[in-house]
Design a protein around this motif. Structure first.
Motif, mmCIF file in Angstrom:
data_model
loop_
_atom_site.group_PDB
_atom_site.id
_atom_site.type_symbol
_atom_site.label_atom_id
_atom_site.label_comp_id
_atom_site.label_asym_id
_atom_site.label_seq_id
_atom_site.Cartn_x
_atom_site.Cartn_y
_atom_site.Cartn_z
ATOM 1 N N ARG A 148 21.626 -35.292 -31.331
ATOM 2 C CA ARG A 148 22.158 -34.071 -30.716
ATOM 3 C C ARG A 148 22.699 -34.316 -29.310
ATOM 4 N NH1 ARG A 148 17.593 -31.816 -33.371
ATOM 5 N NH2 ARG A 148 16.350 -31.917 -31.457
ATOM 6 N N SER A 149 22.082 -35.229 -28.578
ATOM 7 C CA SER A 149 22.508 -35.462 -27.202
ATOM 8 C C SER A 149 23.714 -36.399 -27.107
ATOM 9 C CB SER A 149 21.353 -36.038 -26.373
ATOM 10 O OG SER A 149 20.972 -37.316 -26.858
ATOM 11 N N ASP A 150 23.932 -37.243 -28.130
ATOM 12 C CA ASP A 150 25.062 -38.178 -28.082
ATOM 13 C C ASP A 150 25.499 -38.529 -29.500
ATOM 14 O OD1 ASP A 150 26.992 -39.984 -27.404
ATOM 15 O OD2 ASP A 150 25.678 -41.371 -26.344
ATOM 16 N N PRO A 151 26.128 -37.578 -30.206
ATOM 17 C CA PRO A 151 26.506 -37.818 -31.611
ATOM 18 C C PRO A 151 27.583 -38.868 -31.783
ATOM 19 C CG PRO A 151 27.475 -35.787 -30.813
ATOM 20 C CD PRO A 151 26.537 -36.259 -29.739
ATOM 21 N N GLY A 152 28.349 -39.139 -30.745
ATOM 22 C CA GLY A 152 29.387 -40.145 -30.865
ATOM 23 C C GLY A 152 28.853 -41.554 -30.865
ATOM 24 N N THR A 153 27.626 -41.727 -30.366
ATOM 25 C CA THR A 153 27.013 -43.048 -30.278
ATOM 26 C C THR A 153 25.882 -43.221 -31.282
ATOM 27 O OG1 THR A 153 27.548 -43.205 -27.930
ATOM 28 C CG2 THR A 153 25.835 -44.684 -28.753
ATOM 29 N N ASN A 154 25.054 -42.198 -31.416
ATOM 30 C CA ASN A 154 23.853 -42.279 -32.273
ATOM 31 C C ASN A 154 24.118 -41.661 -33.647
ATOM 32 O OD1 ASN A 154 22.175 -43.366 -30.134
ATOM 33 N ND2 ASN A 154 22.229 -41.330 -29.223
ATOM 34 N N ALA A 155 24.144 -42.483 -34.664
ATOM 35 C CA ALA A 155 24.308 -41.998 -36.027
ATOM 36 C C ALA A 155 23.003 -41.381 -36.514
ATOM 37 C CB ALA A 155 24.727 -43.128 -36.959
#
Length: 208
Positions: free
Chosen positions: A193-200
């Motif tokens: 939720r905090s970094d969807p572009g990095t954390n799948a």
């Protein structure tokens, strides 16, 4: 014999005080300012913040739900609604809710949402169906395989499903592409939720 008069102190004239004051201020490290400083106009909207009026206009009559949109590189919930016919069986209801959520995710954010910085990475035209063959009863199969989605789009879908009636009791979501694509159980975590572009979204294989 005339006695010379002692020189007396004369008052400092006002027009001499101005450069004197400026010199003193400069010596103290303070720069005098003759005109107001212009820092530009104040921002008209706080990023990722919608007013009560904006929020109320986003949902129509139906089952109230929330979907995750992208804003400031994070996932942020917004209010929506989906229509479910009365008397729909639970299994069919679950798929209808999932399809309604997908459709809402694919919608272009409203003008107030766009002004506040909301976007979506989910593309239109995607459909969802229930289990096929030996699939577990909680399966949701997407017309686009999850591995073909962008990381942000998959995060939006997983977190939206996990926060709805489409999820399992533990908040996990079983997704797969069209048959016979393998199934995986996905979870929506704080990191996603905090970094969807990095954390799948973390996932594990599901036996079909």
């Amino acid at each position: 014999m005339t006695t010379a008069r002692p020189l007396g102190r004369r008052g400092v004239r006002p027009w001499l005080a101005v450069p004197l004051l400026a010199a003193l201020l400069a010596g103290c490290g303070i720069r005098s300012t003759q005109v107001p400083t212009d820092f530009g106009p104040a921002p008209s909207r706080v990023p990722c913040a919608l007013s009560g009026t904006d929020i109320s206009t986003q949902s129509s009559r139906g089952v109230p739900v929330q979907v995750f949109l992208l804003c400031s590189a994070q996932l942020v919930t917004v209010d929506r609604s989906v229509r479910i016919p009365d008397g729909t069986a639970e299994a069919a209801r679950r798929v209808l809710v999932a399809q309604g959520l997908l459709d809402e995710l694919a919608e272009t954010p409203s003008p107030p949402e766009q002004q506040a910085g909301y976007t979506t990475d989910v593309r239109g035209g995607m459909t969802v169906s229930g289990p096929r063959g030996r699939d577990p009863e909680n399966t949701l199969r997407l017309s686009t395989p999850p591995e073909n989605l962008t990381r942000a789009a998959l995060a939006q879908i997983v977190c939206t499903f996990a926060d709805s009636a489409a999820a399992e009791d533990d908040g996990s979501v079983v997704l797969g592409g069209p048959v016979p694509a393998p199934l995986r159980s996905y979870q929506c975590t704080p990191e996603v939720r905090s970094d969807p572009g990095t954390n799948a979204p973390p996932s594990s294989a599901v036996e079909g």
